[in-house]
Design a protein around this motif. Structure first.
Motif, short mmCIF file in Angstrom:
data_model
loop_
_atom_site.label_atom_id
_atom_site.label_comp_id
_atom_site.label_asym_id
_atom_site.label_seq_id
_atom_site.Cartn_x
_atom_site.Cartn_y
_atom_site.Cartn_z
N CYS A 295 48.07 13.52 -35.51
CA CYS A 295 48.91 12.64 -35.83
C CYS A 295 49.12 12.43 -37.26
N LEU A 296 48.02 12.12 -37.98
CA LEU A 296 47.93 11.92 -39.32
C LEU A 296 48.25 13.07 -40.12
N ASP A 297 47.85 14.24 -39.55
CA ASP A 297 48.25 15.77 -40.34
C ASP A 297 49.68 16.04 -40.04
N GLY A 298 50.40 15.29 -39.21
CA GLY A 298 51.89 15.70 -39.17
C GLY A 298 52.31 16.34 -37.66
N ASP A 299 51.23 16.73 -36.89
CA ASP A 299 51.62 17.48 -35.84
C ASP A 299 51.89 16.74 -34.68
N ILE A 300 51.60 15.49 -34.39
CA ILE A 300 51.90 14.92 -33.34
C ILE A 300 52.63 13.33 -33.89
N ALA A 301 53.82 13.12 -33.24
CA ALA A 301 54.54 12.01 -33.68
C ALA A 301 54.21 10.74 -33.49
N LEU A 302 53.88 10.63 -31.91
CA LEU A 302 53.35 9.24 -31.66
C LEU A 302 52.33 9.26 -30.54
N CYS A 303 51.15 8.39 -30.79
CA CYS A 303 50.08 8.44 -30.00
C CYS A 303 50.06 6.85 -29.43
N VAL A 304 50.36 6.83 -28.20
CA VAL A 304 50.13 5.86 -27.34
C VAL A 304 48.75 5.48 -26.81
N GLU A 305 48.18 4.38 -27.32
CA GLU A 305 46.73 4.25 -26.93
C GLU A 305 46.57 3.93 -25.59
N CYS A 306 45.41 4.47 -25.01
CA CYS A 306 45.11 3.99 -23.65
C CYS A 306 43.40 3.91 -23.84
N ASN A 307 42.72 2.35 -23.68
CA ASN A 307 41.60 2.15 -24.24
C ASN A 307 40.26 2.38 -23.18
#
Ligand code: AHR
Length: 353
Positions: A295-307
């Motif tokens: 995500c930080l590198d620009g490949d994934i747009a959104l990470c939804v957290e699952c703890n």
């Protein structure tokens, strides 16, 4: 433990009478509180972190013996494990169910044995909810809702942060949309939906959120809904197969990180671009360290957290139960979403899963 302890004791007595040597039954000597834990499997990085959290929480030092049985994503294995826990007379049972259905009988057997049960991570669908003390884990519907609301925001503002990914009805398509390699040159948003294990709560509710949103938007449609069973290998296989017939997709909605990694490899093989300036916008669930890095590198747009760090919260519930305190029937752990602008390398490096 009680029943197992008396079994060991009577075996010891019998062996002594016969003049034999009894092997050291060490864990029982320490009078540990025995937790029988039926775990889904080891299908994902999330799952590994979840198992680790349980192992690190329920230690001998704290007076526990954790008997964790890996079901290898097979409910029959789980039912067998739970029945073994009953025979062993463990003090407490924790179940992370593979799927929601099919638990009535075995939970009734557990109740008859007098052993308390907590359902962890996913949920069970039973006719009598009092068959378990509490259900602790993620609010999977909320996760899905956060994902589709983010997608709505991107399509409505036309400012997706990762390149144009679609327009709401009535808007004039911009030059970028028309030139978008993956676009069908209309305002339709084509979503490839990569689903987890069918019948698992995480699949059912993340799917429900997306299906409701597709229903509510005239210009959103499924390119396909395919099952990757929460594993990278399966996702790579099914996405590769899909892309061999159709490459017209704008969004990948992937119900866990490991499936996302498999899908990314499949898109690489098929020459389909994703991420900043690419054809496909990726939404993924879990927000493990590796996904956050993408995500930080620009490949994934959104990470939804699952703890997955549920061990301490499960222990708290068990302690409350042992102390005679009332415990909540449903406990959700706090979770959020991440885009590149929410992330720093320091944050990712310090993440424990
Ligand atoms: O039930 C939680 C889900 O199961 C996680 O999203 C996934 O990674 C795991 O396998």
């Amino acid at each position: 433990m009680r029943r197992f302890f008396s079994l060991i004791l009577s075996t010891a007595i019998a062996f002594n009478i016969a003049g034999c040597t009894v092997q050291n039954a060490d864990p029982q000597d320490k009078d540990l509180y025995v937790i029988g834990f039926s775990q889904v499997g080891s299908e994902s990085d999330w799952r590994i972190a979840n198992s680790q959290s349980m192992i690190e929480t329920f230690t001998e030092d704290k007076g526990y013996e954790l008997r964790m049985v890996n079901a290898r994503q097979n409910q029959d294995n789980q039912l067998a494990a739970v029945r073994t826990f009953i025979l062993e007379g463990v003090d407490f049972i924790v179940i992370a169910p593979v799927v929601e259905e099919g638990w009535d009988s075995v939970l009734a057997e557990v109740r008859a044995s007098g052993i308390p049960v907590i359902i962890m991570d996913r949920s069970v669908s039973v006719s009598d909810n009092s068959l378990y003390l509490s259900n602790i884990g993620s609010d999977f519907l909320n996760q899905g809702t956060m994902a589709v609301e983010w997608l709505e925001e991107q399509t409505e503002t036309g400012d997706p942060g990762q390149g144009e990914i679609g327009l709401t009805e009535g808007e004039t398509p911009t030059e970028e949309v028309i030139e978008d390699e993956g676009s069908d040159e209309t305002d339709t948003l084509r979503i490839l939906h990569l689903q987890g294990t069918y019948g698992a709560t995480a699949q059912l509710l993340r799917t429900q959120a997306l299906e409701d949103a597709v229903e509510a938007h005239d210009n959103w449609e499924f390119a396909a809904q395919i099952c990757g069973d929460y594993t990278e290998a399966k996702a790579y296989e099914v996405v590769s197969e899909y892309l061999s017939g159709d490459t017209d997709i704008d969004v990948l909605y992937s119900e866990n990180d490991n499936m996302t990694f498999g899908a990314m490899r499949a898109m690489d093989d098929a020459g389909i671009t994703y991420g900043e300036g690419g054809q496909v916008t990726i939404i993924t669930f879990d927000a493990t360290r590796e996904a956050l890095q993408y995500c930080l590198d620009g490949d994934i747009a959104l990470c939804v957290e699952c703890n997955p760090i549920l061990g301490p919260a499960v222990e708290e519930l068990i302690s409350d139960y042992r102390n005679g305190n009332s415990i909540s029937r449903q406990v959700y752990v706090p979770e959020t979403t991440y885009t590149a602008s929410d992330l720093t390398q320091e944050f990712i490096d310090s993440r424990i899963y």
